[in-house]
Design a protein around this motif. Structure first.
Motif, PDB file in Angstrom:
ATOM      1  N   MET A 148      34.065  -7.238  85.522  1.00  0.00           N
ATOM      2  CA  MET A 148      33.318  -8.472  85.265  1.00  0.00           C
ATOM      3  C   MET A 148      32.880  -9.051  86.619  1.00  0.00           C
ATOM      4  SD  MET A 148      34.618 -11.749  83.040  1.00  0.00           S
ATOM      5  CE  MET A 148      35.176 -10.675  81.719  1.00  0.00           C
ATOM      6  N   ASP A 153      28.084 -11.125  82.864  1.00  0.00           N
ATOM      7  CA  ASP A 153      29.077 -10.189  82.312  1.00  0.00           C
ATOM      8  C   ASP A 153      30.126 -10.931  81.492  1.00  0.00           C
ATOM      9  OD1 ASP A 153      27.801  -8.106  83.564  1.00  0.00           O
ATOM     10  OD2 ASP A 153      29.139  -8.094  85.301  1.00  0.00           O
ATOM     11  N   TRP A 157      30.970 -10.473  77.575  1.00  0.00           N
ATOM     12  CA  TRP A 157      32.323 -10.169  77.127  1.00  0.00           C
ATOM     13  C   TRP A 157      32.789 -11.186  76.091  1.00  0.00           C
ATOM     14  CZ3 TRP A 157      36.486 -13.473  77.635  1.00  0.00           C
ATOM     15  CH2 TRP A 157      37.716 -12.947  77.232  1.00  0.00           C
TER      16      TRP A 157
END
Length: 218
Positions: A148, A153, A157
């Protein structure tokens, strides 16, 4: 009875200010996480703001507890408020009691139970996803072996985790990041179950109503 009326008046008067404070808390926290080049005095000032807002939430919880007259029974019967008071990043979930307080205003038509559940779950998912993305990004950023690398990101997620899809292309590697992931997984299952259950119940009720209104076949 007097305690009940006082508690109701307190909730009606404080719900909107507390929700605004929750949004301010989330905004200040997001600034601290995403703006890495803030001057030192700004970071110190923002930390004090977060502590003050946390203290306000704790005071509100203590007042509600006192006015309820329930003693220790107040904690298990008000799980959401307890979690919001203890865990600062869950403060955006105050949208649920705020929305309910607005719906209880005199002369205002309330939404159906199914619509309220879906509205609660949708708003809670958006706010919780953003808060969770911020928290996990703060832990994972710069960690050895982290997948990450950007806040984008972290948002990806959070979306895949809350939706219970879990692609596995981005995973937390830090201990606290994994703790946040467990909480996000549990929240995703609960919110998804609430939405799908309410939607299924609404469909079944609609089909039964249509069947009752249909003229009998000859």
């Amino acid at each position: 009875m007097d305690d009940d009326s006082r508690a109701t008046r307190w909730e009606q008067r404080t719900e909107i200010p507390l929700f605004v404070a929750a949004l301010v808390f989330l905004g200040v926290y997001a600034t601290r996480v995403l703006a890495t080049d803030l001057p030192a005095f700004v970071r110190h000032a923002s930390a004090y703001v977060l502590l003050v807002l946390w203290g306000v939430s704790l005071v509100d919880y203590a007042v509600r507890w006192r006015l309820s007259g329930q003693g220790l029974r107040y904690v298990p019967t008000h799980v959401l408020l307890t979690l919001v008071a203890v865990l600062p990043l869950l403060r955006p979930l105050r949208i649920v009691p705020l929305y309910d307080a607005l719906q209880h205003r005199p002369g205002r038509r309330r939404l159906s139970l199914y619509a309220r559940v879906i509205s609660y779950a949708g708003l809670s998912t958006l706010l919780l996803g953003f808060a969770g993305a911020l928290a996990v990004y703060q832990q994972e950023r710069g960690a050895p072996g982290a997948t990450m690398r950007t806040f984008g990101d972290a948002v990806w997620w959070a979306a895949s985790t809350l939706s219970t899809v879990g692609y596995g292309d981005i995973t937390p590697v830090t201990p606290f990041g994994r703790v946040i992931a467990i909480g996000m997984m549990a929240s995703g299952l609960a919110l998804l179950g609430a939405v799908t259950g309410s939607f299924s119940s609404w469909l079944m009720r609609t089909f039964y109503r249509e069947g009752d209104e249909r003229p009998p076949e000859r």
